[in-house]
Design a protein around this motif. Structure first.
Motif, PDB file in Angstrom:
ATOM      1  N   LEU A   1       0.831  -1.200   0.000  1.00 32.66           N
ATOM      2  CA  LEU A   1       0.000   0.000   0.000  1.00 32.66           C
ATOM      3  C   LEU A   1       0.870   1.256   0.000  1.00 32.66           C
ATOM      4  O   LEU A   1       0.586   2.221  -0.733  1.00 32.66           O
TER       5      LEU A   1
ATOM      6  N   ARG B   1       0.859   4.136  -2.851  1.00 29.96           N
ATOM      7  CA  ARG B   1       0.604   5.533  -2.513  1.00 29.96           C
ATOM      8  C   ARG B   1       1.671   6.436  -3.130  1.00 29.96           C
ATOM      9  O   ARG B   1       1.377   7.493  -3.694  1.00 29.96           O
ATOM     10  N   ARG B   2       2.926   6.008  -3.034  1.00 33.74           N
ATOM     11  CA  ARG B   2       4.018   6.800  -3.613  1.00 33.74           C
ATOM     12  C   ARG B   2       3.912   6.858  -5.133  1.00 33.74           C
ATOM     13  O   ARG B   2       4.172   7.890  -5.755  1.00 33.74           O
TER      14      ARG B   2
ATOM     15  N   ALA C   1       1.201   9.278  -6.025  1.00 35.52           N
ATOM     16  CA  ALA C   1       1.630  10.658  -5.764  1.00 35.52           C
ATOM     17  C   ALA C   1       2.589  11.147  -6.842  1.00 35.52           C
ATOM     18  O   ALA C   1       2.491  12.289  -7.306  1.00 35.52           O
TER      19      ALA C   1
ATOM     20  N   ALA D   1      -5.744  10.280  -8.539  1.00 35.56           N
ATOM     21  CA  ALA D   1      -5.126   9.248  -7.699  1.00 35.56           C
ATOM     22  C   ALA D   1      -6.039   8.034  -7.569  1.00 35.56           C
ATOM     23  O   ALA D   1      -5.570   6.886  -7.554  1.00 35.56           O
TER      24      ALA D   1
ATOM     25  N   MET E   1      -5.185   4.118  -8.056  1.00 34.28           N
ATOM     26  CA  MET E   1      -5.090   3.308  -6.850  1.00 34.28           C
ATOM     27  C   MET E   1      -6.194   2.271  -6.679  1.00 34.28           C
ATOM     28  O   MET E   1      -5.946   1.175  -6.171  1.00 34.28           O
TER      29      MET E   1
ATOM     30  N   GLU F   1      -6.685   6.659   2.060  1.00 37.83           N
ATOM     31  CA  GLU F   1      -5.504   6.235   1.309  1.00 37.83           C
ATOM     32  C   GLU F   1      -5.345   7.006  -0.005  1.00 37.83           C
ATOM     33  O   GLU F   1      -4.233   7.346  -0.403  1.00 37.83           O
ATOM     34  N   ILE F   2      -6.444   7.288  -0.680  1.00 40.96           N
ATOM     35  CA  ILE F   2      -6.354   8.066  -1.918  1.00 40.96           C
ATOM     36  C   ILE F   2      -5.928   9.501  -1.607  1.00 40.96           C
ATOM     37  O   ILE F   2      -5.041  10.068  -2.263  1.00 40.96           O
TER      38      ILE F   2
ATOM     39  N   ALA G   1      -4.269  10.468   0.935  1.00 42.68           N
ATOM     40  CA  ALA G   1      -2.882  10.454   1.404  1.00 42.68           C
ATOM     41  C   ALA G   1      -1.907  10.621   0.253  1.00 42.68           C
ATOM     42  O   ALA G   1      -0.882  11.311   0.380  1.00 42.68           O
ATOM     43  N   ALA G   2      -2.198   9.991  -0.877  1.00 37.49           N
ATOM     44  CA  ALA G   2      -1.323  10.142  -2.042  1.00 37.49           C
ATOM     45  C   ALA G   2      -1.321  11.582  -2.529  1.00 37.49           C
ATOM     46  O   ALA G   2      -0.266  12.144  -2.864  1.00 37.49           O
TER      47      ALA G   2
ATOM     48  N   ARG H   1       0.604  13.792  -0.002  1.00 39.67           N
ATOM     49  CA  ARG H   1       2.041  13.562  -0.032  1.00 39.67           C
ATOM     50  C   ARG H   1       2.687  14.338  -1.178  1.00 39.67           C
ATOM     51  O   ARG H   1       3.831  14.777  -1.066  1.00 39.67           O
TER      52      ARG H   1
ATOM     53  N   ASP I   1       6.328   5.287   6.310  1.00 40.41           N
ATOM     54  CA  ASP I   1       5.010   4.892   5.830  1.00 40.41           C
ATOM     55  C   ASP I   1       4.700   3.441   6.177  1.00 40.41           C
ATOM     56  O   ASP I   1       3.544   3.074   6.358  1.00 40.41           O
TER      57      ASP I   1
END
Length: 292
Positions: free
Chosen positions: A22, A26-27, A30, A69, A73, A137-138, A140-141, A144, A260
């Motif tokens: 995950l 995410r990275r 981003a 994102a 994702m 989670e979406i 968060a990307a 970031r 992370d």
């Protein structure tokens, strides 16, 4: 400082691969987003008074990045967490409506309006337990990506709070690092405490001998639990508010630590803390355990 037994701090290894995947996703998402716009207004006086840098950002400014994102994702989230495969598909179909679907969700999430999120989940045909996790989670990307631009504005000298100076979220964990000035390090070799944001990933400094949940300063109410075999893994507890924070000691350590992934890898310490009656400052999927 108190010790917990090795038996208390075992198991839970199965969650780490999923949350490692995950973090990588995410990275990736981003990195695929456009550069964060630089015209976000910055008011140093408001920041010093406790307003995070993104406090006034409206949902419509976040929606385009969130939708981009989500497209990257959601299919992969269904692969990483098979039990959420249906929810990721349904959410993807709902977000195909564009900002009309994304903006109410982002607004409700930003204000922690759980009832509104549950209503939106019902309208979309989603399990209401899944929507906050997928939204987090979406987003968060997206954040970031923003943090790379905004972190230099988050001056630790002006911000002495336990919420993130960039987005206002609680910390996922803490890290003790070498102090920047040699003279400061000679006074105390315990290092300085850095908190890691649970949403945008920003790192910021926080007073080491202060509860990040309630602000308690009495050393009689603050304790540190450790396991003898892993003395650098710590549970900072506060008997005043019964909250805890997982902290890793990285003083004199050169190898990088993935902030992370690290919180999920330390879920065994969450189990220890909660068995002793403490509550996490930041609830997360890896620190929620069935009763009994």
């Amino acid at each position: 400082m108190s010790a917990c037994t090795p038996a208390e701090a075992t198991g839970l290894d199965a969650i780490l691969p999923a949350f490692s995947a995950l973090a990588a996703l995410r990275r990736e998402a981003a990195a695929a987003l456009p550069d964060w716009p630089l015209e976000i207004p910055h008011d140093p006086d408001a920041f010093a008074a406790g307003e995070p840098l993104l406090a006034s950002l409206p949902a419509h400014r976040l929606a385009p990045g969130f939708l981009a994102a989500a497209e990257v994702m959601l299919p992969r989230l269904g692969e990483i967490f098979p039990t959420l495969a249906r929810e990721t598909t349904v959410l993807g179909q709902a977000l195909a409506m564009g900002p009309r679907a994304a903006e109410p969700l982002l607004s409700a999430f930003a204000d922690a309006r759980l009832e509104d999120i549950a209503l939106l989940a019902g309208e979309m045909g989603l399990d209401p337990r899944a929507l906050p996790f997928l939204t987090h989670e979406i987003l968060a990307a997206v954040l970031r990506r923003a943090t790379a631009t905004l972190s230099p504005l988050a001056d630790d000298a002006l911000w002495q709070r336990a919420s993130c100076p960039v987005c206002g979220s609680p910390p996922a964990m803490g890290m003790l690092k070498d102090k920047p000035e040699p003279s400061e390090f000679l006074i105390s070799k315990a290092g300085r405490l850095m908190l890691s944001c649970s949403l945008c990933g920003h790192l910021w400094r926080f007073p080491r001998l202060k509860c990040p949940a309630c602000g308690e300063l009495s050393h009689e109410k603050l304790d540190v639990l450790t396991v003898a075999e892993h003395p650098r893994e710590r549970i900072h507890t506060c008997s005043a508010c019964k909250h805890y924070l997982i902290v890793v000691d990285r003083v004199d350590q050169d190898e990088p630590l993935d902030m992370d992934v690290a919180p999920a890898g330390l879920a065994h310490l969450d189990a220890v803390a909660q068995a002793r009656g403490f509550t996490p400052i930041c609830p997360a999927p890896w620190n929620q355990f069935p009763e009994g």
